[in-house]
Design an enzyme around this catalytic site. Structure first.
Site, short mmCIF file in Angstrom:
data_model
loop_
_atom_site.label_atom_id
_atom_site.label_comp_id
_atom_site.label_asym_id
_atom_site.label_seq_id
_atom_site.Cartn_x
_atom_site.Cartn_y
_atom_site.Cartn_z
N GLU A 79 -7.01 -15.44 -114.23
CA GLU A 79 -8.08 -14.86 -113.42
C GLU A 79 -7.70 -14.65 -111.96
OE1 GLU A 79 -11.68 -17.05 -113.78
OE2 GLU A 79 -11.99 -16.54 -115.88
N GLU A 110 3.69 -29.45 -129.10
CA GLU A 110 3.70 -30.40 -127.99
C GLU A 110 4.78 -31.46 -128.15
OE1 GLU A 110 0.58 -33.95 -128.54
OE2 GLU A 110 -0.38 -32.00 -128.30
#
Length: 272
Positions: A79, A110
């Site tokens: 954003e 992960e």
């Protein structure tokens, strides 16, 4: 000792609770998050100052994470170019499994001890940059090994974790340990940990952008005019700042210069 993020919930027999009870208890837990963050603001401030220093010296900022925390960091980063008009590549996120798989829960990634560092190598990470690891547990191999490599090469590191004295904190120059306590659903760190991470991402990016001059007063003067709502906001902002009474006139000036800041700079030149 069981990590805080894996400790048993303070609540039990949830399947027997009413909707009203469940929402009340979840809200009770959520109210703890802001207070915990308040207690670690000095650490957050140190991390922010380090990021600002790096970016002012033409370095870059990288979040690196997996799971919910990693995905939240991506949402924050994507954003910023629109909201603050910064070039892409200044604020970045490295996600286990790749940002292109954001909607897929590749939780197994992960545990990959090489992928994180390899991803940083692919973007030519260097000592001008800063890398901030995101891991509720503070032990995620994807993050931990990448931070270890960074420190070996004198690349500044930070982290946001939710357990004390973790391996990832030990590999961080600027650790932030936000201890939100056991989750409402035992081990579900998308809840309070995720809420804390989101609040910290907002705090970090907003403060950094402000210190980099992307905000004037309290306005997003560099926002990109990507839709009618933002264009209207920009026109009204320019009208107020430049004391222009005609909406269409202000809109024409804004569109000619692309941002409120650019339009204001041009108007100041003309009046001087």
């Amino acid at each position: 000792m069981i990590p805080i993020t894996e400790q048993s919930s303070l609540y039990d027999q949830l399947e027997n609770k009413s909707v009203e009870e469940l929402t009340r208890y979840i809200n009770q837990e959520d109210t703890k998050v802001a207070k915990v963050i308040e207690g670690v603001l000095p650490s957050v401030n140190n991390l922010i100052n380090a990021i600002v220093s790096k970016l002012k010296a033409d370095g870059r900022m990288f979040y690196i994470g997996a799971g919910s925390g990693g995905r939240l960091s991506v949402l924050d980063v994507i954003e910023l170019p629109t909201t603050y008009g910064i070039p892409k590549g200044i604020f970045n996120a490295i996600l286990a499994g790749g940002i292109d798989r954001l909607a897929d829960a590749l939780e197994e990634k992960e545990d990959d001890v090489n992928e994180g560092w390899n991803a940083l190598l692919n973007v030519e990470i260097n000592p001008n940059d800063i890398v901030v690891g995101i891991s509720a547990s503070g032990t995620t191999p994807f993050v931990l090994e990448a931070l270890k490599k960074c420190r070996e090469l004198n690349i500044t590191t930070g982290c946001i974790v939710s357990n004390p004295s973790t391996p990832i904190s030990a590999q961080s120059d600027y650790p932030v340990e936000v201890l939100t306590g056991p989750e409402f659903i035992t081990g579900s760190t998308r809840m309070k940990c995720g809420t804390a991470q989101k609040m910290l991402f907002d705090m970090i990016s907003t403060t950094v952008m402000t210190k980099l001059g992307r905000i004037e007063g309290n306005n997003m003067v560099n926002v990109k005019l990507i839709n009618d709502k933002i264009l209207d906001r920009g026109v009204k902002m320019l009208m107020q700042k430049a004391e222009i009474e005609n909406y269409d006139e202000a809109k024409s000036i804004l569109l000619a210069h692309g941002t409120v800041k650019g339009a204001m700079e041009e108007l100041v030149k003309k009046h001087n």
